[in-house]
Design an enzyme around this catalytic site. Structure first.
Site, PDB file in Angstrom:
ATOM      1  N   ASP A  47      -6.347   9.716   9.564  1.00  0.00           N
ATOM      2  CA  ASP A  47      -5.061   9.181   9.991  1.00  0.00           C
ATOM      3  C   ASP A  47      -4.615   9.747  11.327  1.00  0.00           C
ATOM      4  OD1 ASP A  47      -4.058   7.359   7.906  1.00  0.00           O
ATOM      5  OD2 ASP A  47      -4.302   9.113   6.608  1.00  0.00           O
ATOM      6  N   GLU A 103       0.878  -1.179   0.000  1.00  0.00           N
ATOM      7  CA  GLU A 103       0.000   0.000   0.000  1.00  0.00           C
ATOM      8  C   GLU A 103       0.906   1.215   0.000  1.00  0.00           C
ATOM      9  OE1 GLU A 103      -3.822  -1.499   2.670  1.00  0.00           O
ATOM     10  OE2 GLU A 103      -2.442  -0.014   3.441  1.00  0.00           O
TER      11      GLU A 103
END
Lengths: 274, 404
Positions: free
Chosen positions: A61, A50
């Protein structure tokens, strides 16, 4: 058409082990070191990569990935720069799947058609775009499917049985199960619940299920990997990059420290079902 | 609503105003947003909800707010008659209470046990902390560290009201960063927590819902003006950050073609100064942030810029999606007002009318001053005086050299 992602999961199934999905931020701490990190990941034991597309406002995040994105942006990373890294990687590795992960605005800004054309050409296999739920499938999910790029969706603990079919519809490649309500990098709360959730999702789809959020050690990888087709590790990897820097610059330990950690996690997934 | 050609029909079912709006959020939040929409639809039809909100608006917030004829400013400008819709007289000192009362009732209906909010100038934070005190819900307010510093009086008010104020140091420490952090908290505590968004932006249904709760401003204004002058005003003006006081003022007039509508964006150091302003419509382009597609300040790679404004409440790189739509359709004229123009209007209003306006509202007044001069003496222009300036006296004092 057999995609790199499908081929990789089929091979791992034959080996009876889960995939190690490794997340790194593209161009962290700089383009050259980021490329060296990316190129190293398959030998170190990553089965799927990823690759984070940095964004100024990463709303889902935690601090680890936020900081990694800021480092990459400060070093001049752009979306075109991310695609150039994939293109470079593909000259050396034609089998390891790469999934780009990030937020929609940089893609929207570049233009969806221009982005998809460049992504296909670079050798991108899948996309995870955090702020594009099924309700916005016309934006990028359907155009991506049309050019053969998998659109991988996140399922979460809030995705109940009624919502799950909506999430799985138009999902391809694999399903990314977010192990908790929270941002990346938080601690996992209940391992038992993760196994139950994976079983529940498997009742609705034949796609592989990768579990992410909160996996930090080889033991975590082995534990969670027992119940899943793959485990995704991110924050601890980008922290390792961050901790290896001196005054914000890479050192001769940066790539090596990450290689050691990925190898350790790879050992974890290998003993998951042993 | 009004008919097929109405500008007041938005958004559509997916939350879009033309190409703007939508639901660009992480999957974790989607079920909650759909649930919120369902609760909001039900509440809107529930006479009990309406009655409770109306009672609170009158007896707790002090509505209706007066419509005031600003005689001395009118004389000074020598053009149209100038009026203020006095939202700064509401309880907590701004229009923000209108929305907070509506949403806190929804939070209660949804069984949520904790409230979070973002705030720029602190006006929304104070209004949120206020309704949370009244309804006995714990609340956490996210506020950029830069804003904590420049709006200290509001930080103290929030703390005294029992709120936890969390300074956000990411980015430039302003409203955008506070919103990111609030979204992170929401994703983490989605089961218990209600996110009380303060402006008419964010994922659907927030832009519609906040607009509806703020539309009382324009509805009252229309009625009050008709009572005073027996007609419609010729123009209405409001400042636009996220744009909740503006859309609340504008919405009642969107289909009245004779009413010119103006929105003042934060021009900061000037629209030509890169990253030196917060005028997202005048100086930005469409993009996706914080749950909606709208005009955004961004670089060529789609990274969001911080922007700048002397006013913490306007210091935001985006704007509510309905404003983007009204900008594209040209129904509303949006124009940038610089820091200095706002400071001049702030002083003029204080000295001529004895009203200290919020720096945000001073942007609206500065635009009004430009427009009023071009209008006839038989015409009228109304400003939404969205907030009072008590919170700004220290920072304006510094700019004017009254404080070291």
């Amino acid at each position: 058409m057999s995609t790199r992602i499908a081929t990789r999961f089929a091979a791992l199934k034959a080996q009876n082990r889960p995939a190690l999905v490794a997340y790194v931020m593209a161009g962290d701490p700089d383009q050259a070191t980021g490329q060296a990190i990316l190129d190293m990941l398959p030998q170190a034991g990553a089965d799927i990569i990823e690759l984070g597309m940095p964004f100024s406002d990463p709303m889902a995040d935690g601090v680890s990935v936020q900081r990694a994105g800021q480092r990459a942006l400060a070093a001049g990373q752009t979306l075109r720069g991310v695609l150039a890294m994939v293109e470079d990687f593909r000259r050396k590795d034609t089998t390891t799947p790469i999934v780009l992960m990030g937020y929609y605005n940089p893609i929207y800004s570049m233009g969806v058609d221009a982005f998809l054309t460049a992504a296909v050409q670079a050798g991108v296999d899948g996309l995870i775009v955090v702020d594009l739920p099924p309700e916005e499938d016309d934006e990028l999910c359907l155009p991506a499917m049309a050019v053969g790029i998998n659109f991988i969706r996140l399922a979460t603990p809030t995705t109940d049985d009624q919502r799950l079919p909506v999430v799985l519809n138009n999902t391809s490649g694999f399903v990314y199960y977010v192990s908790m309500n929270g941002v990346t990098g938080a601690a996992i709360k209940s391992r038992g619940a993760v196994g139950d959730a994976v079983a529940r999702i498997k009742g609705h789809t034949d796609l592989p299920i990768v579990v992410g959020f909160g996996i930090k050690t080889a033991d975590d990888a082995a534990d969670i990997g027992r119940h899943a087709d793959g485990i995704a590790v991110g924050s601890v990897l980008v922290d390792t990059v961050g901790n290896s820097l001196l005054d914000g610059k890479p050192t001769d330990k940066t790539v090596g420290a990450l290689r050691d950690l990925v190898a350790d996690l790879a050992a974890g997934v290998k003993r998951a079902r042993a | 609503m009004d008919g097929t050609n109405s500008l007041r029909n938005g958004p559509d079912e997916a939350g879009n105003f033309g190409q703007f709006g939508g639901r660009f959020v992480a999957e974790t939040l989607m079920p909650l947003i759909l649930d919120l929409e369902a609760h909001y639809r039900a509440a809107k039809l529930d006479p009990e909800f309406k009655a409770e909100l109306s009672d609170l608006s009158i007896n707790y917030a002090g509505r209706p707010s007066p419509l005031y004829y600003a005689k001395r400013i009118t004389e000074q400008l020598g053009g149209a008659k100038v009026w203020f819709k006095r939202e700064e007289l509401n309880h907590t000192g701004s229009h923000k209470i209108n929305n907070c009362l509506g949403q806190i009732l929804l939070a209660k209906r949804m069984g949520k046990t904790r409230v979070i909010a973002e705030t720029g100038a602190g006006q929304h934070g104070v209004a949120t902390a206020t309704v949370c005190a009244k309804f006995d819900l714990p609340c956490t307010i996210f506020m950029g560290a830069t804003d904590v510093e420049r709006q200290m009086p509001n930080v103290l008010r929030m703390k005294m009201l029992g709120a936890e104020v969390r300074p956000v140091t990411a980015g430039a420490g302003t409203l955008k960063d506070a919103m990111n952090e609030a979204l992170r908290d929401w994703v983490t505590n989605v089961d218990t927590t209600y996110y009380l968004i303060g402006t008419a932006a964010g994922p659907h249904p927030y832009p519609e819902m906040v607009r509806d709760f703020q539309s009382v401003i324009g509805t009252e204004l229309k009625e009050q003006f008709h009572k005073a002058e027996g007609k419609l005003p010729d123009a209405v003006v409001a400042c636009v950050g996220g744009g909740s006081n503006a859309i609340g003022t504008f919405h009642a007039f969107l289909d009245d073609a004779s009413v010119a509508i103006y929105g003042a964006e934060a021009g900061g150091h000037g629209i030509d100064v890169e990253n030196g302003h917060a005028a997202s419509m005048t100086g930005g382009r469409p993009g996706v942030l914080h749950g909606n597609r709208t005009y955004l300040l961004q670089d060529k790679d789609g990274q969001i810029l911080e922007g700048h404004s002397i006013s913490a409440g306007l210091d935001y790189p985006g704007v509510g999606p309905e404003h983007s739509f009204l900008h594209d359709t040209k129904r509303v004229t949006y124009a940038p007002i610089t820091d200095n123009e706002a400071l001049e209007a702030f002083q003029l209003c204080t000295k001529l009318e004895g009203i200290i306006p919020a720096l945000e509202s001073a942007h609206g007044l500065a635009l009004l001053m430009k427009v009023a001069k071009t209008m006839g003496k038989d015409q009228s222009i109304v400003l939404c005086l969205s907030g009072r300036g008590d919170k700004d006296v220290e920072s304006v004092g510094k700019y004017l050299g009254l404080l070291k």
